[in-house]
Motif scaffolding. Structure first.
Motif, PDB file in Angstrom:
ATOM      1  N   PRO A  75     -18.746   5.092  43.922  1.00 56.12           N
ATOM      2  CA  PRO A  75     -17.368   5.530  43.716  1.00 56.12           C
ATOM      3  C   PRO A  75     -16.929   5.072  42.325  1.00 56.12           C
ATOM      4  CG  PRO A  75     -17.400   3.609  45.150  1.00 56.12           C
ATOM      5  CD  PRO A  75     -18.832   4.000  44.889  1.00 56.12           C
ATOM      6  N   ALA A  76     -16.187   5.902  41.633  1.00 52.33           N
ATOM      7  CA  ALA A  76     -15.750   5.572  40.275  1.00 52.33           C
ATOM      8  C   ALA A  76     -14.305   6.001  40.081  1.00 52.33           C
ATOM      9  CB  ALA A  76     -16.649   6.266  39.258  1.00 52.33           C
ATOM     10  N   SER A  77     -13.634   5.362  39.154  1.00 55.01           N
ATOM     11  CA  SER A  77     -12.259   5.727  38.828  1.00 55.01           C
ATOM     12  C   SER A  77     -11.970   5.310  37.394  1.00 55.01           C
ATOM     13  CB  SER A  77     -11.277   5.084  39.803  1.00 55.01           C
ATOM     14  OG  SER A  77     -11.442   3.688  39.800  1.00 55.01           O
ATOM     15  N   ILE A  78     -10.795   5.659  36.936  1.00 53.42           N
ATOM     16  CA  ILE A  78     -10.371   5.320  35.581  1.00 53.42           C
ATOM     17  C   ILE A  78      -9.025   4.614  35.680  1.00 53.42           C
ATOM     18  CG2 ILE A  78      -9.717   6.220  33.321  1.00 53.42           C
ATOM     19  CD1 ILE A  78     -11.652   8.547  33.871  1.00 53.42           C
ATOM     20  N   ALA A  79      -8.948   3.422  35.108  1.00 51.84           N
ATOM     21  CA  ALA A  79      -7.695   2.661  35.104  1.00 51.84           C
ATOM     22  C   ALA A  79      -6.962   2.927  33.793  1.00 51.84           C
ATOM     23  CB  ALA A  79      -7.978   1.178  35.248  1.00 51.84           C
ATOM     24  N   LEU A  80      -5.663   3.141  33.892  1.00 51.41           N
ATOM     25  CA  LEU A  80      -4.823   3.319  32.713  1.00 51.41           C
ATOM     26  C   LEU A  80      -3.859   2.149  32.632  1.00 51.41           C
ATOM     27  CD1 LEU A  80      -3.929   7.087  33.195  1.00 51.41           C
ATOM     28  CD2 LEU A  80      -5.741   6.122  31.793  1.00 51.41           C
ATOM     29  N   GLY A  81      -3.674   1.616  31.471  1.00 52.11           N
ATOM     30  CA  GLY A  81      -2.755   0.489  31.314  1.00 52.11           C
ATOM     31  C   GLY A  81      -2.006   0.598  30.008  1.00 52.11           C
ATOM     32  N   ARG A  82      -0.868  -0.084  29.942  1.00 56.36           N
ATOM     33  CA  ARG A  82      -0.124  -0.104  28.690  1.00 56.36           C
ATOM     34  C   ARG A  82       0.584  -1.439  28.539  1.00 56.36           C
ATOM     35  NH1 ARG A  82       5.153   3.679  29.597  1.00 56.36           N
ATOM     36  NH2 ARG A  82       5.956   2.545  31.360  1.00 56.36           N
ATOM     37  N   ASP A  83       0.750  -1.842  27.312  1.00 56.13           N
ATOM     38  CA  ASP A  83       1.434  -3.081  26.982  1.00 56.13           C
ATOM     39  C   ASP A  83       2.620  -2.713  26.107  1.00 56.13           C
ATOM     40  OD1 ASP A  83       2.316  -5.543  26.195  1.00 56.13           O
ATOM     41  OD2 ASP A  83       0.521  -6.064  25.063  1.00 56.13           O
ATOM     42  N   LEU A  84       3.807  -2.733  26.685  1.00 59.58           N
ATOM     43  CA  LEU A  84       5.004  -2.383  25.933  1.00 59.58           C
ATOM     44  C   LEU A  84       5.769  -3.605  25.456  1.00 59.58           C
ATOM     45  CD1 LEU A  84       6.301   0.619  28.042  1.00 59.58           C
ATOM     46  CD2 LEU A  84       4.941   0.652  25.969  1.00 59.58           C
ATOM     47  N   GLY A  85       5.497  -4.775  26.054  1.00 60.48           N
ATOM     48  CA  GLY A  85       6.189  -5.996  25.651  1.00 60.48           C
ATOM     49  C   GLY A  85       5.685  -6.479  24.304  1.00 60.48           C
ATOM     50  N   GLY A  86       4.422  -6.663  24.242  1.00 65.00           N
ATOM     51  CA  GLY A  86       3.731  -6.983  23.013  1.00 65.00           C
ATOM     52  C   GLY A  86       4.181  -8.238  22.296  1.00 65.00           C
ATOM     53  N   HIS A  87       3.421  -8.633  21.327  1.00 66.85           N
ATOM     54  CA  HIS A  87       3.704  -9.725  20.415  1.00 66.85           C
ATOM     55  C   HIS A  87       2.836  -9.508  19.200  1.00 66.85           C
ATOM     56  CE1 HIS A  87       0.097 -11.134  22.515  1.00 66.85           C
ATOM     57  NE2 HIS A  87      -0.144 -11.839  21.447  1.00 66.85           N
ATOM     58  N   PRO A  88       3.009 -10.051  18.072  1.00 69.60           N
ATOM     59  CA  PRO A  88       4.033 -11.052  17.743  1.00 69.60           C
ATOM     60  C   PRO A  88       5.360 -10.400  17.368  1.00 69.60           C
ATOM     61  CG  PRO A  88       2.597 -10.723  15.855  1.00 69.60           C
ATOM     62  CD  PRO A  88       2.066  -9.847  16.978  1.00 69.60           C
ATOM     63  N   GLN A  89       6.397 -11.179  17.422  1.00 70.56           N
ATOM     64  CA  GLN A  89       7.719 -10.730  17.006  1.00 70.56           C
ATOM     65  C   GLN A  89       7.803 -10.850  15.483  1.00 70.56           C
ATOM     66  OE1 GLN A  89       9.879  -9.319  18.955  1.00 70.56           O
ATOM     67  NE2 GLN A  89       8.665  -9.655  20.784  1.00 70.56           N
ATOM     68  N   PRO A  90       8.588 -10.116  14.764  1.00 75.63           N
ATOM     69  CA  PRO A  90       9.611  -9.182  15.226  1.00 75.63           C
ATOM     70  C   PRO A  90       9.083  -7.764  15.424  1.00 75.63           C
ATOM     71  CG  PRO A  90       9.822  -9.401  12.860  1.00 75.63           C
ATOM     72  CD  PRO A  90       8.685 -10.311  13.291  1.00 75.63           C
ATOM     73  N   ARG A  91       7.838  -7.479  15.076  1.00 68.67           N
ATOM     74  CA  ARG A  91       7.279  -6.134  15.253  1.00 68.67           C
ATOM     75  C   ARG A  91       6.106  -6.222  16.224  1.00 68.67           C
ATOM     76  NH1 ARG A  91       8.431  -2.173  11.132  1.00 68.67           N
ATOM     77  NH2 ARG A  91       6.544  -1.226  11.924  1.00 68.67           N
ATOM     78  N   PRO A  92       6.395  -6.159  17.532  1.00 64.56           N
ATOM     79  CA  PRO A  92       5.319  -6.360  18.511  1.00 64.56           C
ATOM     80  C   PRO A  92       4.292  -5.231  18.492  1.00 64.56           C
ATOM     81  CG  PRO A  92       7.336  -5.715  19.606  1.00 64.56           C
ATOM     82  CD  PRO A  92       7.682  -5.923  18.153  1.00 64.56           C
ATOM     83  N   TYR A  93       3.083  -5.623  18.765  1.00 66.18           N
ATOM     84  CA  TYR A  93       1.974  -4.690  18.906  1.00 66.18           C
ATOM     85  C   TYR A  93       2.092  -4.009  20.261  1.00 66.18           C
ATOM     86  CZ  TYR A  93      -2.854  -3.234  19.626  1.00 66.18           C
ATOM     87  OH  TYR A  93      -3.985  -2.512  19.883  1.00 66.18           O
ATOM     88  N   ARG A  94       1.951  -2.723  20.303  1.00 61.43           N
ATOM     89  CA  ARG A  94       2.001  -1.978  21.556  1.00 61.43           C
ATOM     90  C   ARG A  94       0.662  -1.267  21.724  1.00 61.43           C
ATOM     91  NH1 ARG A  94       6.693  -3.632  21.452  1.00 61.43           N
ATOM     92  NH2 ARG A  94       8.742  -2.780  21.486  1.00 61.43           N
ATOM     93  N   SER A  95       0.201  -1.174  22.948  1.00 61.56           N
ATOM     94  CA  SER A  95      -1.098  -0.555  23.156  1.00 61.56           C
ATOM     95  C   SER A  95      -1.171   0.175  24.488  1.00 61.56           C
ATOM     96  CB  SER A  95      -2.200  -1.614  23.108  1.00 61.56           C
ATOM     97  OG  SER A  95      -2.073  -2.497  24.200  1.00 61.56           O
ATOM     98  N   ALA A  96      -2.146   1.062  24.572  1.00 57.37           N
ATOM     99  CA  ALA A  96      -2.478   1.747  25.819  1.00 57.37           C
ATOM    100  C   ALA A  96      -3.988   1.662  25.972  1.00 57.37           C
ATOM    101  CB  ALA A  96      -2.018   3.192  25.784  1.00 57.37           C
ATOM    102  N   GLY A  97      -4.446   1.565  27.215  1.00 58.43           N
ATOM    103  CA  GLY A  97      -5.880   1.450  27.432  1.00 58.43           C
ATOM    104  C   GLY A  97      -6.383   2.378  28.515  1.00 58.43           C
ATOM    105  N   VAL A  98      -7.602   2.831  28.356  1.00 54.73           N
ATOM    106  CA  VAL A  98      -8.311   3.645  29.344  1.00 54.73           C
ATOM    107  C   VAL A  98      -9.596   2.894  29.655  1.00 54.73           C
ATOM    108  CG1 VAL A  98      -9.422   5.865  29.789  1.00 54.73           C
ATOM    109  CG2 VAL A  98      -7.354   5.763  28.370  1.00 54.73           C
TER     110      VAL A  98
END
Length: 81
Positions: free
Chosen positions: A11-34
């Motif tokens: 059995p297989a699947s694909i997980a999707l995730g995202r990081d909207l909080g991020g760091h470092p401040q004041p311009r946080p890094y944002r990401s999405a993952g597959v």
């Protein structure tokens, strides 16, 4: 987004995730993952019948490529644009 994953006999699947909080401040890094996964759940404790991958006696499991198509989804399926 469309994606596909193949793992023969598992059995297989694909997980999707995202990081909207991020760091470092004041311009946080944002990401999405597959993330391709063997199994249909994140841990064996949550797995029902046929939801967990099993390592065969050969101690080897092969997973085909996780592919995302080169053609983007139609604009109506991308509300963030």
């Amino acid at each position: 987004m469309a994606a596909g994953l193949r793992a023969d006999g598992q059995p297989a699947s694909i997980a999707l995730g995202r990081d909207l909080g991020g760091h470092p401040q004041p311009r946080p890094y944002r990401s999405a993952g597959v993330e391709p996964m063997l199994g249909r759940v994140f841990g064996p404790a949550d797995a029902g019948p046929d939801a967990a991958a099993c390592v065969p006696a050969s101690d080897e499991v092969r997973c085909g490529a996780c592919r995302c198509p080169a053609t983007p989804a139609p604009k109506e399926h991308r509300p963030w644009i």
